[in-house]
Design a protein around this motif. Structure first.
Motif, PDB file in Angstrom:
ATOM      1  N   ASN A 142      -6.086  10.773   0.459  1.00 29.12           N
ATOM      2  CA  ASN A 142      -4.874  11.301   1.107  1.00 29.12           C
ATOM      3  C   ASN A 142      -3.592  10.605   0.650  1.00 29.12           C
ATOM      4  N   CYS A 143      -3.727   9.556  -0.118  1.00 30.92           N
ATOM      5  CA  CYS A 143      -2.560   8.750  -0.510  1.00 30.92           C
ATOM      6  C   CYS A 143      -1.636   9.539  -1.434  1.00 30.92           C
ATOM      7  N   ILE A 144      -0.321   9.473  -1.149  1.00 25.38           N
ATOM      8  CA  ILE A 144       0.654  10.190  -1.992  1.00 25.38           C
ATOM      9  C   ILE A 144       1.454   9.204  -2.846  1.00 25.38           C
ATOM     10  N   ASN A 145       0.974   7.953  -2.893  1.00 22.19           N
ATOM     11  CA  ASN A 145       1.592   6.912  -3.740  1.00 22.19           C
ATOM     12  C   ASN A 145       3.074   6.703  -3.438  1.00 22.19           C
ATOM     13  N   CYS A 146       3.432   6.742  -2.153  1.00 22.28           N
ATOM     14  CA  CYS A 146       4.846   6.573  -1.799  1.00 22.28           C
ATOM     15  C   CYS A 146       5.285   5.109  -1.854  1.00 22.28           C
ATOM     16  N   GLY A 147       4.339   4.173  -1.777  1.00 22.70           N
ATOM     17  CA  GLY A 147       4.665   2.751  -1.896  1.00 22.70           C
ATOM     18  C   GLY A 147       5.153   2.094  -0.611  1.00 22.70           C
ATOM     19  N   LYS A 148       5.152   2.825   0.509  1.00 20.60           N
ATOM     20  CA  LYS A 148       5.648   2.219   1.768  1.00 20.60           C
ATOM     21  C   LYS A 148       4.778   1.048   2.215  1.00 20.60           C
ATOM     22  N   CYS A 149       3.492   1.126   1.946  1.00 24.43           N
ATOM     23  CA  CYS A 149       2.591   0.025   2.330  1.00 24.43           C
ATOM     24  C   CYS A 149       2.992  -1.243   1.574  1.00 24.43           C
ATOM     25  N   ASP A 150       3.247  -1.098   0.312  1.00 28.22           N
ATOM     26  CA  ASP A 150       3.636  -2.230  -0.535  1.00 28.22           C
ATOM     27  C   ASP A 150       4.958  -2.829  -0.031  1.00 28.22           C
TER      28      ASP A 150
HETATM   29  S1  SF4 Z   1       1.912   4.086   2.478  1.00 29.00           S
HETATM   30 FE1  SF4 Z   1       0.563   3.371   0.825  1.00 29.00          FE
HETATM   31  S2  SF4 Z   1      -1.444   4.202   1.337  1.00 29.00           S
HETATM   32 FE2  SF4 Z   1       0.039   5.342   2.562  1.00 29.00          FE
HETATM   33  S3  SF4 Z   1       0.531   7.132   1.334  1.00 29.00           S
HETATM   34 FE3  SF4 Z   1       2.059   5.601   0.826  1.00 29.00          FE
HETATM   35  S4  SF4 Z   1       1.207   4.509  -0.979  1.00 29.00           S
HETATM   36 FE4  SF4 Z   1      -0.480   5.671  -0.022  1.00 29.00          FE
END
Ligand code: SF4
Ligand code: SF4
Length: 322
Positions: A89-97
């Motif tokens: 389901n990951c959209i590679n938005c980078g918010k986790c990072d």
């Molecule tokens: S926050 Fe991280 S795990 Fe969630 S969608 Fe974005 S990149 Fe993927």
């Protein structure tokens, strides 16, 4: 002696992270903060992490008045949980990072992954993920297997995270710890799931097994939330400590959970008689850019810049204790 630090209100505890299994980072943190005057270190309950902390003390050339504690919890304890990304389901938005203070999210060519050794289970990434694709997982640990090899390394304290609602599991684990170890114990507890009455009932029951003033209560305000340096962030810590102080328990109090450079000042303003402060997220965050460098321990200029920052936090915190 460890407990003298509490009697004399001189305890500054660096929380390296109960789930922080990154030995190199722990070695760097202990080297830095022991030089800065920190005298108590909270570690993940693994022999190799205790060894890393001991290397840190050796690097700093410090042989006395520094104490090591390992932390253990029950199933579901956030302090020993790890984040896991569901890549479907990951959209590679980078918010986790972006939101990980621990820098435990790694960017790969076309995706993100968790460095589980470094993840401390704070859950910030999961809260910020727009696709809810980060799950927090924790493994069951049998303390009768985990603790003996660590106790044989001459640690100074074991901390039990008495979090969660399962009273039977808390009692069972607490009995195991008391049967295995006869040194000082620390109980880390917050009221988020229990409320004040149940927290006090649990603590009173746990203290039936303990001699007076051999136990530290780590009054956790909002666990792993200390990213900001303001009074509001640390308010819950002080409120939690007040509950234990009013109950007149035969224990030493340690401020924790959302702690920062304002914690001991606020505690003093509120007449809280704490023996020390434990700082984790905030203490690591302010030196993160330095300790993440590969040459941190060898580059004197870089080390000294971090040392000035760490020392300032330790000095300010202890100044308000007395
Ligand atoms: S926050 Fe991280 S795990 Fe969630 S969608 Fe974005 S990149 Fe993927
Ligand atoms: S934000 Fe917290 S839970 Fe998520 S990867 Fe970083 S340390 Fe682990």
């Amino acid at each position: 002696m460890l407990l003298d630090l509490f009697k004399n209100k001189k305890c500054f505890k660096l929380v390296c992270g109960a789930g922080n299994e990154d030995a190199k980072e722990v070695e760097k943190l202990v080297t830095l903060y022991s030089k800065a005057g920190c005298n108590f270190f909270d570690l993940c309950a693994k022999p190799e992490i205790v060894d890393a902390a001991k290397r840190g003390l050796e690097n700093a050339g410090i042989k006395e008045d520094r104490y090591l504690c390992v932390s253990v919890g029950i199933k579901g304890d956030p302090h020993v949980s790890k984040a896991k990304i569901n890549k479907d389901n990951c959209i590679n938005c980078g918010k986790c990072d972006k939101n990980c203070l621990q820098k435990a999210v790694l960017k790969e060519e076309n995706s993100y992954k968790i460095n589980t050794q470094r993840c401390i289970g704070c859950g910030r990434c999961a809260k910020e993920c727009p696709k809810q694709c980060i799950e927090m997982t924790s493994e069951f640990k049998n303390l009768k297997e985990v603790l003996p090899p660590i106790i044989s390394k001459s640690i100074d304290c074991i901390e039990f995270h008495a979090l969660g609602e399962d009273e039977n599991e808390v009692d069972e684990k607490w009995n195991d710890i008391n049967n295995l170890y006869d040194g000082p114990l620390s109980i880390c507890i917050d009221r988020s799931k229990l409320g004040n009455e149940k927290v006090l009932a649990r603590i009173n029951r746990m203290l039936e097994r303990r001699k007076p003033y051999t136990t530290i209560i780590q009054a956790d305000g909002a666990p792993m939330s200390g990213g900001k340096d303001d009074f509001k962030t640390t308010l819950q810590t002080v409120a939690m400590a007040e509950i234990f102080q009013n109950a007149k328990l035969p224990v030493f109090l340690l401020l924790s959970g959302g702690t920062n450079s304002k914690s001991t000042e606020l505690a003093k303003l509120c007449d809280i008689n704490a023996g020390g402060v434990a700082i984790g997220s905030y203490a690591r965050k302010i030196v993160r850019e330095y300790i993440d460098r590969d040459d941190f321990l060898e580059n004197e200029e870089v080390f000294n810049k971090a040392l000035a920052i760490a020392k300032n936090l330790v000095d300010i915190s202890l100044e308000h204790m007395n």
